[in-house]
Each structure stands twice: as C-alpha cells, then as structure tokens.
Design an enzyme around this catalytic site. Sequence first.
Site, PDB file in Angstrom:
ATOM      1  N   ALA A   1       0.826  -1.217   0.000  1.00 24.07           N
ATOM      2  CA  ALA A   1       0.000   0.000   0.000  1.00 24.07           C
ATOM      3  C   ALA A   1       0.858   1.263   0.000  1.00 24.07           C
ATOM      4  CB  ALA A   1      -0.980  -0.034   1.164  1.00 24.07           C
ATOM      5  N   SER A   2       0.428   2.271   0.713  1.00 28.50           N
ATOM      6  CA  SER A   2       1.092   3.573   0.608  1.00 28.50           C
ATOM      7  C   SER A   2       2.478   3.613   1.222  1.00 28.50           C
ATOM      8  CB  SER A   2       0.228   4.639   1.284  1.00 28.50           C
ATOM      9  OG  SER A   2      -1.044   4.641   0.708  1.00 28.50           O
ATOM     10  N   THR A   3       2.848   2.562   1.957  1.00 28.74           N
ATOM     11  CA  THR A   3       4.178   2.582   2.587  1.00 28.74           C
ATOM     12  C   THR A   3       5.296   2.607   1.556  1.00 28.74           C
ATOM     13  OG1 THR A   3       4.164   0.179   2.710  1.00 28.74           O
ATOM     14  CG2 THR A   3       3.418   1.370   4.668  1.00 28.74           C
TER      15      THR A   3
END
Lengths: 632, 372
Positions: free
Chosen positions: A330-332
């Site tokens: 995801a956004s990591t």
Amino acid sequence: MAPRRIAIKDHSAEANLFMRRSFMAMLLVVVMMIVLISNLYFLQVKRFDDYQTRSNGNRIKVLPVAPNRGLIYDRNGELLAENRPVFSLDVVPEEVDDLDQTLSSLGDLLDISQDDIDDFKKDMKRQRRFKPVSLLNRLTSREVALFSANQHKYPGVSIEARLARHYPYGSALTHALGYVAKINKEDSNKLSQEGKEDNYKATHDIGKLGIERYHEELLHGEVGYQEVEVNSKGRIIRTLNFQPPKPGKDLVLNLDVKLQLHIQRLMDKNRGSVVVLDAKTSGVLALYSNPSYDPNYFVHGISSKRYSFLLESKDRPLINRATQGQYPPASTVKPHLALAGLEEGTITPETRMFDNGRYKLENVSHVWRDWVPWGHGWVDAKKSIEVSCDYFFYDLAYNLGIDKINEHMSNFGFGDYTGIDLYEESDANLPSRGWKKARFNEPWYIGDTIPVGIGQSYWTATPLQLAKSINTLINQGIRHSPQILMGHLVDGNTRLAPINELPPIPVQNPENWDLILDSMLGVIHEPHGTARTAFAGTEYIAAGKTGTAQLVSIAQDAKYDAEKLSEKHRDNAMYVGFAPFDEPQISLSIVLENAGGGGSQAAPIARKIMDYYFSEHPLEIAQTDVDEAVEQ
Amino acid sequence: MLRTKLEPNKQSLLHRLHIDGPLLLGLLALMSVGLVTIYSAGGQDIALIQRQIIRLGVAMMVMFFLAQVPVLAYQRIAIYFYIAGLLMLVAVLLFGVMGKGAQRWLDLGVVRFQPSEIMKLAVPMMVAWYISQFNLPPRLWNICVGFVVVVIPTLLIAKQPDLGTSLLIASSGIFVLFLAGMSWNIIFMVGALGAAFAPVMWFFLMKEYQKQRVLTFLNPESEPLGAGYHIIQSKIAIGSGGVDGKGWLQGTQSQLEFLPERHTDFIFAVFSEEFGLIGIIGLLAIYCYIIVVGVMISMRAQDAFAKLLAGSITLTFFVYVFVNIGMVSGILPVVGVPLPLVSYGGTSMVTLLAGFGILMAISTQKRLLSRQ
C-alpha cells in the site's frame, strides 16, 4: 567262549611287541601334540592382531556424549534460551525385588497414571534389565523433593537429570528465536545426508524453527566420546578414556528482549507484526508476530490436542507474520516509488499536478479513485507522500511503466528474500510482465500498472522487506541483510558476526534521496501529514509513512464502510518509519491485519515503540527544536 | 629288555605307601595350575577354590586307596566290575535321571551317580584281562570279542547321550587292543569301518543338538550369537593371549564373561588368554611329563595285564587333553570333555585320580607280584 589256551607265553616277545607299540603310541602323542601346538601358534602368533582387535571389540564400547547446546542471549545479555535440568524418575528393573509392589507404593507417593505404568512396562521389555527405564518424566521440584526424602525405601529407583532447552520469555520470542524439539526421522535422514549423524549420536533435540534452526551448527557443538569397558552383558565396568564434547557457541542476538516484550504488550489482541531494525546495520532489534505461542511445549513434545489447536486457530499463530506474511505494501512504498520517478527523471521535485480525486486514462472508462474522494488539489512529490496522495502515484506508475517499477523496487529488495537468518521467510511478490504471464498466462495490461503505484494490485511484501527497504532509503542505497545474530561469546566477550552487506543501489542524485526523507519527515511534522497526530509531541524527531491496504476491491463509486465489511475484509493498518531523523538509530515496520487506517491504528503503536526505545536509549545530543529540524 | 633291579633295602617311604613320587609330582603340578586358573576364571571366588580343594582331597584319597589294592585283584574283579557297570548303564537308560538334556545319572537316594564314569576304568580293565589270557599278539577272534566288549558300553553311553565319555571309553578299550599288538591290517580295516559308520551315526544315532554342534564346529562364524558363540569367543580368548598372555586375572575375555563355561570345559581358553603361548607350552610340558611317566610305568610293568592297563590309562589321559584343547581351540567339535585335573568339577576328577591310583599300584607293586 573259546577253550582256554594252554600255550606257553613268550614273555620276552610279548615285552618287545609291547615296547614297539608303546613307542608307536608315544609317536602318535608327539604328532598330536604338534598338531595342537601348531594350531595354538597359529591362533596366538599368526593371527594375534586379529584376535586382539576382536577381543578389544568385545570389551570396549565407545559411547557418544552429547555436547551442551550453546546458550542464547539478547544484546543486553539477557538469557533467552537456557539448558535446564529436567528430572525423570528412573527404575533399574534388575535392582528392584518386587516391581509391582514398588510401583504401587510409588503411586502413593507420586502421581503415577496407568498410562505411565503401561508405557514403562513397554519400555522395560525393550531394555536390558540393568538399564534404567523412565517411569515419570519432567518431575516438579516438589516431586523431586518428595521422592528424595523417601529414596531409601526404593532401591533401584532414582531421579536422573538431563538438560533440556527452556525459553524463559515464552511466547514473546517464538517467531524469532524458534525452538528445539526431539530429532525425528526426517531430521535424522537430513543429518545423515549431510554426513552429520555421527555428531548427533547422543543429541536429543535439534533446532526446528527460528534462530535455533538457522544457527543449529553454531549452537550444537561437537560430540564427545566416552570409551568404556563392558562385560558380555553390556554392563559398564569402567571408563577407559574420555574425550569431552565441545559445547556449542553461546550466541548473542541483536534482539532486545525488553523491547520485544514491550511490543508484545502493545500488540495485545491485534493480529499483525512488528519489525524493528538497527538503522545502520539492519540488525534485528525486535521481530514479533502476533498472536504467538509458547515454544516450551514443543521442547517436550507438544500434545496433539494443543498442536491441532494452534494449527487450526483462525488467527494462525504458527505463521511468522513478520517474515512470511504477504501484504499489499500500500502507501508505505510511495517514498520508494517517488524516488524511482525522480532518479529516472520521470518527475522532478517541481512536478505538480491537480488531484481531483479521480484518475482517468484517455479512452479508458475505469476511474482510479483517491482515498480522499474530492482529491488533494495541487500536489508535488513531497506533498503527495505527506498526504499520501493516490492520484500522483497513479500517474507516476503510468509514466514509469511496470518494467521500471519492477527494476527499482527489486533494488529495494521487494520480491526477494531479505537474507535474514531465518528459514521461515517468504519472498512475497513483486509483479512483472513475466510473472503475470507465468502465473495467469495473460499479458500485462496498463490497467495493472496504475494500482501498483499505490502498492496494491498484485504487489505483496513482508513487513521485514518493508523495514529493510526503509533502511536502504535512509542509507542512500547502502543495503544490508537484516541479521538477528550479533555474534557469539568468546571468553565472555562478543565476537561480532560479519554484517551481511549487499551491493549498494547506484545513486543518480543524492538530493532526490534527501527529498524523499524530508517528505517522510513531513508525514509526521507537516500539518497535513498522515501520522502527525500519532507522533505529536515526541522528544525525538521521527519520520515515516503510513499505509492502509485495501483487501477487497470496492465497486466503482461505492463507499468503503468498515462497519459493514466483515472483519477479515477490513483494511490492514501499516506504518514504516525511522528515528531520529538526523542520525537514524532505528527503523521499523508495522502491519496490523484488518485494523483499519495506518495513520490512526498503526502509527500510534509505532510511536509507543519509539517512545519506549528512546526512553531506554536517551539521545545524547540535545534535541533541536522540532520546527527547526523541519526547516532544515 | 627292561629288568628292574631288586633293591628291597632301599625302598623309600613313598614306595612303601605305594605312591609313585614322579607321578605324584606331575599330578600336584597340574592341580596347582588348575587352582590358580579356576581362581581367575571363577571371578576370584574363594568358595569355589575351597570346593575344588575338597574334591581334590577326596579324589586323592581314592587314588591312594586304589594304589594299595594288589594288581592281581584288579585282574580278578575286572569281569564282575564290567558286568556290574553294564547293568548300571542299562539301568540308567531305563530309570536314569535327566539332567542337562541327557540321561546320565542313577539316583541312589543319597547320591546321584554316573555309571559311565565306572566304565572309564572297567572297560580297559576288562579288555586287558581278556586279551592278556592269550598269547600276544591277539588273534582276530580275540580282537573281535575285545571290540564287542568296547562297543556295547560305548553305544549305551552315546545313547544317553554323552559323546565325550563314550569317546573316552572307546579309546581306552582300543588302546588296550593296540598295545596288545592288534595287527595293522585290522587297524586300517577298523578305521575304514569307522569312516563308513560315520554317516550311520549322523542319520540314526546323533541327536539334533549333537548334529548342530558338529555343523557349528565346521563353520562357527555362521552362528556368531548362537552355538558358534562359544567357539568364537574361545578362539578370541586364546588368540588375544598372544605369546606372553594378558597376565593372571587380566584376561578380558574371561573376566568380563565373554567366555562360556570358563572354569569348567573352557578353562584352557582362560589359561591361554592369561598366560599366552609360553604358559601353554609349560602346561603341555607337564602333561607330556605325566604321559612319559605313565608310559614308563607301563613298560616296566610285570605282566601283560598290568602293562596293557597302565598303557591304556596313560593314553586315555592324553585323549582327554587332546580332545579338550582341540575343541576349545576350534580343531575338534565341542564335546563335553574337561581339561584333566585343571577343569573345575568332581566326577571326572575322581575317575581320573582313581586311574592314577591303579597306575601307582602297578608302578609300586611289581616286586610283590614277581615274588608270587
């Protein structure tokens, strides 16, 4: 009968005949004596060496002596795995006059079940009568004391001690430390294939999981030998020679058990995992997967009931989520992707675009939505990381293309094993054209690339891969394999194991890297940062990135409603980060399964972990004001 | 021609007690070796030694007693002795007591008694008495009668079964016939008959365990943990003794109980292990000395009966030695024959010393006989 003969005896002729026959007989005696002596000469002189060897083979037996397994300490010298004596009640059948009477009177003293007695009798039949047979295993100290006080009443019954592994911290370290258990058939086949069966002749247990398994060779040591003289029944008469075993090495781990325990408490009922790495060396300070289980049950043979409970539990405690859990990153991974764009020249620090919340491609009806339905407005790379803008990264992914993404993300270690000293590791999946062809026999569509920009689609990563990739970011392309092992003790001092350095990523422009780290600082310290609330008021300067991984595709234009989704389909909350910003000491990654938003769920736990770490390791340099640091 | 001088005035005390000094010396030497070896083989058990000394004492008394009996008396009772022995052997077959898988004992209420031991002396006495009535060398007919006299008890004892004793009894009788001058033609013929008889023995007379022993003897390694175990361990004990042995009480094969029947039939293996080839040569020298003394006595004996009996007793003694050492060192099958005067055990010891008692009677009484 014939009539008695009256013929006169010729005494002198008879005497002569008798003399001749006597000499013949003597000659025969001499010949037979020679036969005997030649045979004895043959046995005692010609074949002496052979018979001496066989005579020694009869009487000399070589008994292997198990080496003591190396102990395991954490970085602060806390004992994580020790060898404890376990006591068993042994009976030598030969020395017991009335076995049944003895068993029943022992039953009055100690708790002996019928199963114990049946097992004992079965074992007894397989053994020589003067060899001890275990009646009870793992006596409590109370039972040991109780029996010891009454031992004189039970000749032939005694308490024997053996060393067995014990893990004082129980479930807190299971996934990192692992455990030992009895050598099974599979293990012995493997040992004999590797030519190690001799070294394990007296060994009871072998590492089955975690560090115990990975560093088995260091921990085990070398078998010793006791040369004993035995009689024809196998009873040991005396020891002729003793070659002591070489104990295994005492290992020192990078782990900090106090940190680990703290993390276990913080994780509470959450399913998920935390990895804390040394920011410089990638030494593993903490590696915890929740829920966990007590490894000590495995050491003494876990009951099938307890084992099937662990196996069938919906929470899957046996999985090491930190190294085997495959989650959409995801956004990591937005910082990594932004860096790839900058280094490739696909974007510049000045590249700006307007996020209206809906990303569309020409001639494609599909709409890729931002997590903020109305969008973030005008964003550049830095702000896109801080606010976790999806739109910017859809566009970036589109412009980079899957091949470039794959190349750069491979450099960060995605889709590959981290090289940690654990066998329980997954390489997760970094998608590529080739992978999709092989997996689904389908070509790669442009529509597949767009969600890769926000760490979704086919992309999965383990929490350890994420933590390792953060270290690569911090250290400007210098890469290390995370290592749990710090070194081993030599005369009380730790001899450090070599740090496993991988070839660095080529750096195009160091300023690009700085920009990314600044953006991660902004995630916490800019007013619109997604982890600002979670990290408000820390005494150290942290930087990081939140992530909220979507597990089900939400229909076009439908609204995500956590309450309505079953728990299994709720978002994974994630956070990756490091601190202190200017001189990073630790980096971490957290995944909480089905917990919701990364900023609201994962970041607060990350903050508590860091708070704890820096309370234990106060920073020496006076802390500059947070705002000042942000301005830099 | 041997002529013994008459020196009545110089008769020693031993002679007056009818004791043959040189023979006694040899016997005492053997018994000493026996006691020393039994002490080691029996696990330093003093009680075992005491029992053996008591047995030796009893047997010696029997020996001294028999030495006093006039040789003529032996000649006269030979036939009754023999017939009584035969009857008892038949009785053993009919009412005998079983022990160790064989029917060898007669239970007389107070003592258990092994009639085959009597036959060890009765057979040579009987054959010697019978043959000595005729001119020597004996004729074919006499030899045939002699063989019948030997074969009947031999078969009865073999049937018990007791292969070792029947072998000793057969040889004691045959030695008499041999010394009497049985012609070589007959000797070879008998040898050929014996060879022909062997398959008959194998298929009709031998019991399964006896056949097994022979098979095991032919290839002991085929059964290293079964019947071959005894022979293998015995050969290991002897071989590992080497030239100078492992030393008294130091034999690992015997001390650690790898050897079977250590203080009885296999005592020679213990001796060989601890005293080596040098010790063996010393022990065999004592046996040879006794045999030479025995043969000398037989040569000097006054009449045919005494000569034949003395010679037979002496040569049978050698058969004991040869069969025992042969079986223990693996060149003969295992038959239960002890190492004479060294092995622990009572029955055969009494018979052996009784035989030497008769030998002493023959050795010391010849002047008395010659005066008659």
